[in-house]
Design an enzyme around this catalytic site. Sequence first.
Site, mmCIF file in Angstrom:
data_model
loop_
_atom_site.group_PDB
_atom_site.id
_atom_site.type_symbol
_atom_site.label_atom_id
_atom_site.label_comp_id
_atom_site.label_asym_id
_atom_site.label_seq_id
_atom_site.Cartn_x
_atom_site.Cartn_y
_atom_site.Cartn_z
ATOM 1 C CG HIS A 83 -7.514 -5.367 -6.608
ATOM 2 N ND1 HIS A 83 -7.758 -4.131 -6.626
ATOM 3 C CD2 HIS A 83 -8.533 -5.981 -5.623
ATOM 4 C CE1 HIS A 83 -8.365 -3.676 -5.621
ATOM 5 N NE2 HIS A 83 -9.014 -4.645 -4.895
ATOM 6 C CB ALA A 141 -1.970 -2.106 8.359
ATOM 7 N N GLY A 142 -0.976 0.680 9.262
ATOM 8 C CA GLY A 142 0.192 1.405 9.875
ATOM 9 C C GLY A 142 -0.294 2.527 10.690
ATOM 10 N NE ARG A 180 -8.300 -8.215 -0.529
ATOM 11 C CZ ARG A 180 -9.176 -7.544 -0.651
ATOM 12 N NH1 ARG A 180 -10.147 -7.212 -0.315
ATOM 13 N NH2 ARG A 180 -8.759 -6.551 -2.007
ATOM 14 N NE ARG A 196 -12.704 -8.588 -5.180
ATOM 15 C CZ ARG A 196 -12.383 -7.705 -4.397
ATOM 16 N NH1 ARG A 196 -11.150 -7.753 -3.823
ATOM 17 N NH2 ARG A 196 -13.144 -6.589 -3.933
HETATM 18 C C1 FAD Z 1 -8.147 0.669 -6.229
HETATM 19 C C2 FAD Z 1 -8.264 -0.461 -4.915
HETATM 20 C C3 FAD Z 1 -9.580 -0.497 -4.293
HETATM 21 C C4 FAD Z 1 -9.521 -1.519 -3.223
HETATM 22 N N1 FAD Z 1 -11.221 -1.547 -2.336
HETATM 23 C C5 FAD Z 1 -10.941 -2.192 -1.281
HETATM 24 C C6 FAD Z 1 -12.300 -2.354 -0.633
HETATM 25 O O1 FAD Z 1 -13.400 -1.754 -1.072
HETATM 26 N N2 FAD Z 1 -12.346 -3.004 0.387
HETATM 27 C C7 FAD Z 1 -11.065 -3.579 1.033
HETATM 28 O O2 FAD Z 1 -11.386 -4.290 1.990
HETATM 29 N N3 FAD Z 1 -10.135 -3.884 0.473
HETATM 30 C C8 FAD Z 1 -9.911 -2.910 -0.827
HETATM 31 N N4 FAD Z 1 -8.608 -2.730 -1.539
HETATM 32 C C9 FAD Z 1 -7.454 -3.302 -0.990
HETATM 33 C C10 FAD Z 1 -7.074 -2.521 0.371
HETATM 34 O O3 FAD Z 1 -7.191 -1.175 0.116
HETATM 35 C C11 FAD Z 1 -5.596 -2.598 0.517
HETATM 36 O O4 FAD Z 1 -5.279 -3.951 0.781
HETATM 37 C C12 FAD Z 1 -5.381 -2.068 2.110
HETATM 38 O O5 FAD Z 1 -5.720 -0.747 2.007
HETATM 39 C C13 FAD Z 1 -3.728 -1.874 2.486
HETATM 40 O O6 FAD Z 1 -3.412 -1.354 3.464
HETATM 41 P P1 FAD Z 1 -2.128 -1.476 4.278
HETATM 42 O O7 FAD Z 1 -2.202 -0.672 5.429
HETATM 43 O O8 FAD Z 1 -1.676 -2.875 4.284
HETATM 44 O O9 FAD Z 1 -1.135 -0.873 3.207
HETATM 45 P P2 FAD Z 1 -1.089 0.500 2.341
HETATM 46 O O10 FAD Z 1 -2.226 1.361 2.382
HETATM 47 O O11 FAD Z 1 -0.523 0.177 1.053
HETATM 48 O O12 FAD Z 1 0.094 1.450 3.113
HETATM 49 C C14 FAD Z 1 1.575 1.260 2.812
HETATM 50 C C15 FAD Z 1 2.125 2.182 3.413
HETATM 51 O O13 FAD Z 1 3.468 1.760 3.581
HETATM 52 C C16 FAD Z 1 4.231 2.894 3.309
HETATM 53 N N5 FAD Z 1 5.477 2.203 2.668
HETATM 54 C C17 FAD Z 1 5.472 1.241 1.820
HETATM 55 N N6 FAD Z 1 6.793 0.999 1.381
HETATM 56 C C18 FAD Z 1 7.672 1.699 2.239
HETATM 57 C C19 FAD Z 1 8.879 1.818 2.605
HETATM 58 N N7 FAD Z 1 9.890 1.139 1.885
HETATM 59 N N8 FAD Z 1 9.221 2.807 3.584
HETATM 60 C C20 FAD Z 1 8.367 3.500 4.172
HETATM 61 N N9 FAD Z 1 7.096 3.338 4.012
HETATM 62 C C21 FAD Z 1 6.831 2.581 3.138
HETATM 63 C C22 FAD Z 1 3.374 3.579 2.214
HETATM 64 O O14 FAD Z 1 3.768 4.945 2.152
HETATM 65 C C23 FAD Z 1 2.193 3.595 3.024
HETATM 66 O O15 FAD Z 1 2.026 4.528 3.928
HETATM 67 C C24 FAD Z 1 -8.443 -1.924 -2.478
HETATM 68 C C25 FAD Z 1 -7.195 -1.933 -3.371
HETATM 69 C C26 FAD Z 1 -7.319 -1.280 -4.378
HETATM 70 C C27 FAD Z 1 -5.995 -1.128 -5.150
#
Ligand code: FAD
Lengths: 637, 255
Positions: free
Chosen positions: A401, A44-45, A435, A330
């Site tokens: 998860h 996302a970010g 989800r 799930r």
């Molecule tokens: C093992 C695993 C497998 C998965 N497989 C799938 C899949 O096959 N398909 C699917 O659709 N989804 C899957 N998911 C879910 C999916 O990966 C996540 O929901 C998604 O990637 C989240 O993305 P995001 O960008 O929201 O956050 P994240 O990728 O969690 O990124 C968070 C970011 O915020 C930063 N951050 C956090 N707190 C702070 C702070 N206080 N200050 C500064 N920076 C901060 C971190 O450094 C990081 O850069 C899976 C999840 C897991 C755990």
Amino acid sequence: MKLDSREPNYPLSEMWDKHRFDVKLVNPANKRKYTILVVGTGLAGASAGASLAALGYNVKSFCIQDSARRAHSIAAQGGINAAKNYPNDGDNVWRLFYDTIKGGDFRSRESNVYRLAQISTSIIDQCVAQGVPFARDYGGLLDNRSFGGAQVSRTFYARGQTGQQLLLGAYSALMRQVNKGNVDLLTRREMLDLVLIDGKARGITVRNLVSGEIESHAGDAVVLATGGYGNVFFLSTNAVNSNATAAWRCYKKGAYFANPCYTQIHPTCIPVSGDHQSKLTLMSESLRNDGRVWVPKKKGDNRKPNQIPEDERSYYLEEKYPSFGNLVPRDIASRNAKEVCDEGRGVGASGLAVYLDFADAIKRLGETTIKEKYGNLFDMYERIKDENPYKSAMTIYPAVHYTMGGLWVDYNLMSTIPGLHVLGEANFSDHGANRLGASALMQGLADGYFVIPYTLGHYLAQTDLPPVDINQSEFKESEDAVNKRITKLLSINGNKTPREIHRELGKIMWDYVGMARNEEGLKKALEEIPKLREEFWNNLNIPTTVGDLNKNLEFAGRVADFLELGELMARDSLERSESCGGHFREESRTDEGEAKRNDDEFSYVSAWEYTGEESAAKLNKEELVFNNVKLSQRSYK
Amino acid sequence: MSEEKTEKNINLTLLVWRQPNAEAKGTMQTYAAENISTDMSFLEMLDVVNEGLIKSSADPIEFDSDCREGICGTCGVVINGQAHGPQRATTVCQLHMRNFKNGDKIYIEPLRSKAFPVVKDLVIDRSAFDRIITAGGFISVNTGGTPDANSIPIPKANSDMAMDAAACIGCGACVAACPNASASLFTSAKISHLALLPQGQVERKQRAQSMVDQMDKEGFGDCSNVGECEAACPKEISISNIARMKREYIKAVLS
Ligand SMILES: Cc1cc2nc3c(=O)[nH]c(=O)nc-3n(C[C@H](O)[C@H](O)[C@H](O)COP(=O)(O)OP(=O)(O)OC[C@H]3O[C@@H](n4cnc5c(N)ncnc54)[C@H](O)[C@@H]3O)c2cc1C
Ligand code: FES
């Protein structure tokens, strides 16, 4: 405050297009005058940062890890959904929309979900253009598979490393903007507070994790993409640095927290092996396409799986849900695993595991084919468990998860704090109470690439944003508060490490706010969590290094926030006495024992409002209105 | 089956690189790791040692990790002279203690290189890798306006090879393993990944040149085909990528 979801008043299928026409635009020459603080570099970010910078905004991007490429998104294995209908098997935007609404057990907003389904197709185009090496067939076209209970093949994947490849795509787009000077990337920074000026999000306070310095950063808007809060359970499939701190500090500054009780427990994880365990490993759900889930019929049967004859096995998913079998969603797969283990039919040393067996698939398809499809997962299993899954059934158990809850946002992804936009897993927007597999990656990238670039401009263009700078009192006050808290953490001088307390919290959460919840247990959690929090603030022991890297201090701050969030999760669970999606209240089930929703009373989003240290959070409700789908009790029989 | 295995705990002696910060001088220090379950991962073993250190008011050993699944590339230490330790194709977070014996002496050091300064103890600064990507490790597309994903078919073989290269996790083990501290495996993996795809053609030459130049600027050494990088790589990235990078670079500077 009345919650206004700001859904445009158009029919669903035209809503996003017409809204994009209605939104105010920022003149191209003016964009560079705006500074946008993007916190988080996950899917996302990173996609938001890259897209906003490409439009000409001045972006400052922050993450905890040493490189933007290491965000938790990297670990996603299975795939990403999109309504491309390349396999010609009947998919379209409406079907993806409907599946997502239904999969979420009718607890999400129609408008957001429809938009997500619409945008899904552009995401795949974007990623391919960036060089994401999705799996292809022999004709050179993109391959799809079916995933997590979907009856069409709409999941795009890159071996078992889809998240990695998508994130590297977004990361490379972000680094390209760093190259052009449009993004200032600040790694090893942890956001510890949100700064409001005139009620608007105008800055953040971060800790430099290497030097220990507290820094202020000012901007015209804040985009929060800091991921989910699954680690409140201590053991989860999330990366060890995943945390709720940034979102929680925003909550305490006035952003409502929505549906905190909606957590997803994934059915196929490697079971816990002992107290030393630091995290749980997911085995991709795709394994359920070929693996068969079973337990012995007899309680306490501890023969080896190969020694248990067919007729003494219970393939409980296939038996109970003949049309979906091992591919039920799930929440259902997880709950059923828990039930058979509670009955005493679980396997493995702890009795907290079920078999996932490939013997039939290997017989039918051959070991080579199975190796091609799942080789990396089988290897991983063998490395961790020291057992060969080609020879003997795997053992699996559910694990925390994903968190569907998160900061409340309107249709434009803005929270209740003007200027604070929330993307990805950190918001609550699209998945309702459960989800679907492969939909988190889709949502993160939809939010970052294709929603925020429009809606943020809309906010900026119509908002009066006088210049601010970090010498203003609001920044100083925030820095002081952050410093004070750190000093407090460092001066407790007690006996327990943050990890010990975190583990205890995780146990409370898992026992009472986990896969099955009931009033008595939730009330118990509401007694235990404050006690543990009390102990934390009186008996914490962390190294006192201030001037440089101190990971235990980082963790302690996160655990302190989990100790507050955990309580809100329990309250939200208690208040929602219906079952829906991942939230299973034992008091609310159908005659067949399945989750039973109560639409008359609970068809709303719970949005919790912080009211101060001493008073309880206040519940606000956003009523959910369904004009396009008919609510039905989910059935996968 | 796990239930049949007799739970076996071992005792170890750790010799660990301790360095309070980038400017300070480091030393090897000795610690006892006792009653370690062989089911633990290497990092879980360090967690346990650290809990003990905190309780005895000593500074815990700082090390980086995040996913603990072998995919984020955050972890990485040198164990008994080997980057990521003794097991092939395995990051240190996935390395389990059953690879060690009771009484073993284990030397633990950071992934060392001039271009990767130590931040603290086992934590290093790998931002040089990010700067190599920033120099050209991307395809220049803005968001939106891209053609349909299936408009350009890509032969499966090429796409598979691109994926093989793209599997790099950027951990830096290749640099630490190389006697010349070269970043060639890392850089060539990205150059290959993009050079093998039709989308990567437009900027192909420019990319190879900028990335290789940046790699040199960061102070990484040259590649002399020793092959230690490939052996240490947890993702088994092939050294043939380096040959491709060299060809790409020569083509770029000669044209
Ligand atoms: C093992 C695993 C497998 C998965 N497989 C799938 C899949 O096959 N398909 C699917 O659709 N989804 C899957 N998911 C879910 C999916 O990966 C996540 O929901 C998604 O990637 C989240 O993305 P995001 O960008 O929201 O956050 P994240 O990728 O969690 O990124 C968070 C970011 O915020 C930063 N951050 C956090 N707190 C702070 C702070 N206080 N200050 C500064 N920076 C901060 C971190 O450094 C990081 O850069 C899976 C999840 C897991 C755990
Ligand atoms: S911690 Fe992610 S690869 Fe080891």
